[in-house]
Enzyme design. Structure first.
Site, PDB file in Angstrom:
ATOM      1  N   VAL A 278      21.812 -10.347  11.905  1.00 20.70           N
ATOM      2  CA  VAL A 278      21.311 -11.660  12.327  1.00 20.70           C
ATOM      3  C   VAL A 278      20.488 -11.592  13.621  1.00 20.70           C
ATOM      4  CG1 VAL A 278      23.141 -12.945  11.158  1.00 20.70           C
ATOM      5  CG2 VAL A 278      23.512 -12.161  13.501  1.00 20.70           C
ATOM      6  N   HIS A 451     -13.925   7.078   0.729  1.00 22.71           N
ATOM      7  CA  HIS A 451     -13.574   6.682  -0.641  1.00 22.71           C
ATOM      8  C   HIS A 451     -12.953   7.871  -1.354  1.00 22.71           C
ATOM      9  CE1 HIS A 451     -13.761   4.688  -4.483  1.00 22.71           C
ATOM     10  NE2 HIS A 451     -14.303   5.795  -5.004  1.00 22.71           N
TER      11      HIS A 451
END
Ligand code: FAD
Ligand code: AMP
Length: 476
Positions: A278, A451
């Site tokens: 938490v 690429h």
């Protein structure tokens, strides 16, 4: 006997404190670092939460569990036949422990190499920059420094509805050391730590239920990204229950019964283990004598943008002070403060902090979310490029997710980049660099990208701002 004197004493040897100490020593300052941590092996250890029970061990388990899932589920698609795959959590934990030991001993070696003195034990700042150190045998010694840096970090937050016993109700450290795969694992909190630990154990076969009190999933993230991520997590079988507040948990020797409330009323579930995730709170217990008069800011030590406290020559950095509780934010503050102490320039750009959640797919962002831009009244243009349109992502079998770029509608200044997808943790640094240089989306778009790479998706998303993306339809 007069107290031994240093230029700088750092209290806390986590990623904020140890980095500060090394940088200070590099700059010629006589530096000591007080650290009290005892590692899993029973020996004193540097590295703090991050190296011992945080960033590094969690990533080690995420890697092991991802390998297991890929071998089990993804091999056939690649034409690979594998035999009977088994997971031994003990082996995974041993590997993690080895990595932790190697890295924490590495910091000790860096201390030696840089002549940082490690004062083993708990440090406490007294008046007039005197630091009292109680070693692991209880022996007390005092030291003095021109500058003292507080870097005592944070510890898990606790809640009365689930008290950690580290048997059945565990915190993140417990979740990093389970040696059996729980049949059912309950997690309180769908924050970064809850999601990462849930991913590890769900990949290894646990049925995981995450209870989140808030109605919004990942409210700090851009909501388009959060929604996309939620879709992938659901597909993986993570049962994330929003608006579900845990009200009570009862552990027995073999399981935990959890009570929670949501819009439909009160419910009960049984788990083998319950992880309480938490959030974390600054650790300030006994680190400063009251007589010093150090000003606090709620639970945090009050520090200005330069990490100065209200006491001259006392600084505070890392999880102990305002800002995101992230290792790299603390390290950046550590470096900046060391440089300021040495009379040099030191700066932290709090507007260009990368955030990463190491789930699958990973989530990463830097800069403002679209929701923040709206709240700040900034007129923006946004563009999203899906990884499904990337050749490299297809080749990798990693077509989930997208890159979202947010730019100022008037000036084109880059305001934020948000990614959900493979390697988001690495890709986000393109955005961080452009933000750091105050660049535009056009700068990101017109930079040549290799690429085929996932990074091209960042470039294409940026092109989309100017309706010039090649591999997707541009917005009208
Ligand atoms: P800490 O790392 O908490 O170090 C503080 C040190 O001070 C501790 O070693 C403590 O023993 C010592 N100390 C305290 N009091 C005293 C004293 N009186 N005397 C001497 N020593 C003292 N962040 C990321 O950026 N990326 C992640 O992937 C990531 N993953 C995480 C996963 C988990 C499971 C957890 C729990 C945290 C994770 N974090 C992550 C957060 C990250 O660990 C913290 O932001 C970071 O460790 C904070 O650094 P720090 O130096 O401020 O404090
Ligand atoms: P983080 O601070 O990012 O680690 O996230 C912790 C999350 O735990 C927050 O989103 C809180 O809303 C959530 N949380 C805190 N208490 C409870 C509770 N009793 N039941 C369910 N979720 C909770």
């Amino acid at each position: 006997m007069a107290a031994k004197e240093f230029d700088v004493i750092v209290i806390g040897g986590g990623p904020a404190g140890y980095v500060n100490a090394i940088r200070a020593a590099q700059l010629g300052l006589k530096t000591a670092c007080v650290e009290k941590w005892i590692g899993k092996s029973g020996k004193p250890a540097l590295g703090g939460t991050c190296l011992n029970v945080g960033c590094i061990p969690s990533k080690a388990l995420l890697e092991s569990s991802a390998l297991y899932v890929n071998a089990k589920d993804a091999s056939a698609e690649h034409g690979i036949t594998v035999g009977d795959i088994k997971m031994d959590p003990k082996g995974m934990i041993e590997r993690k422990d080895k990595i932790v030991t190697e890295l924490t001993s590495g910091i000790a070696m860096l201390f030696q190499a840089n002549k940082v003195e490690w004062l083993q034990g708990a440090g406490k700042l007294l008046k007039d920059n005197v630091v009292e150190v109680t070693d692991h045998e209880g022996k007390v010694a005092t030291y003095k420094a021109k500058d003292v840096v507080l870097a005592t970090g944070s510890v898990p937050m606790d809640i009365p509805s689930a008290v950690v016993d580290n048997k059945r109700i565990i915190d993140s450290e417990g979740a990093l050391n389970l040696t059996e795969v729980p049949k059912r694992l309950g997690v309180i909190g769908a924050g970064v730590i809850g999601l990462e630990m849930a991913s590890v154990w769900s990949r290894l076969g646990s049925e995981v239920v995450i209870f989140e009190a808030m109605d919004n999933f990942l409210s700090a993230a851009d909501q388009q990204i959060a929604k996309d991520a939620a879709k992938h997590f659901k597909k993986q079988g993570l049962d994330i229950r929003l608006g579900a507040k845990v009200t009570e948990s009862k552990a027995s020797a073999k399981d935990v019964v959890v009570k929670y409330a949501d819009k439909d009323g009160d419910h009960e579930e049984k788990f083998d283990y319950l992880l309480v995730a938490v959030g974390r709170k600054a650790f300030t217990d006994g680190i400063v004598d009251e007589a010093v008069g150090l000003e606090m800011d709620g639970r945090l030590v009050k520090a200005d943008d330069n990490c100065k406290t209200n006491i001259a020559n006392v600084w505070a950095i890392g999880d102990l002070v305002r800002g995101p509780m992230l290792a790299h934010k603390g390290s950046a503050e550590g470096i900046a403060v060391a440089q300021r102490i040495a009379g040099q320039y030191g700066r932290v750009n709090y507007d260009a902090v990368p955030w990463v959640i190491y789930t699958h797919p990973e989530i990463a962002w830097a800069g403002k979310t679209q929701e923040q831009c709206k709240a700040d009244g900034i007129d923006v243009v946004t563009s999203s490029f899906p990884f499904a349109a990337s050749g490299r992502a297809k080749a990798m079998g990693a077509t989930e997710g997208l890159v979202k770029v947010i730019a100022d509608a008037k000036t084109d200044k880059l305001l934020g980049v948000h990614i959900v997808g493979a390697n988001a943790s690495e890709l986000i640094h393109e955005a961080v660099i452009v933000l750091e240089f105050g660049g535009t989306s056009e700068d990101l778009a017109s930079t040549m990208h290799a690429h085929p790479t996932l990074a091209e998706s960042v470039m294409e998303a940026a092109h989309g701002i100017h309706k010039s993306a090649i591999h997707m339809m541009n917005r009208k």
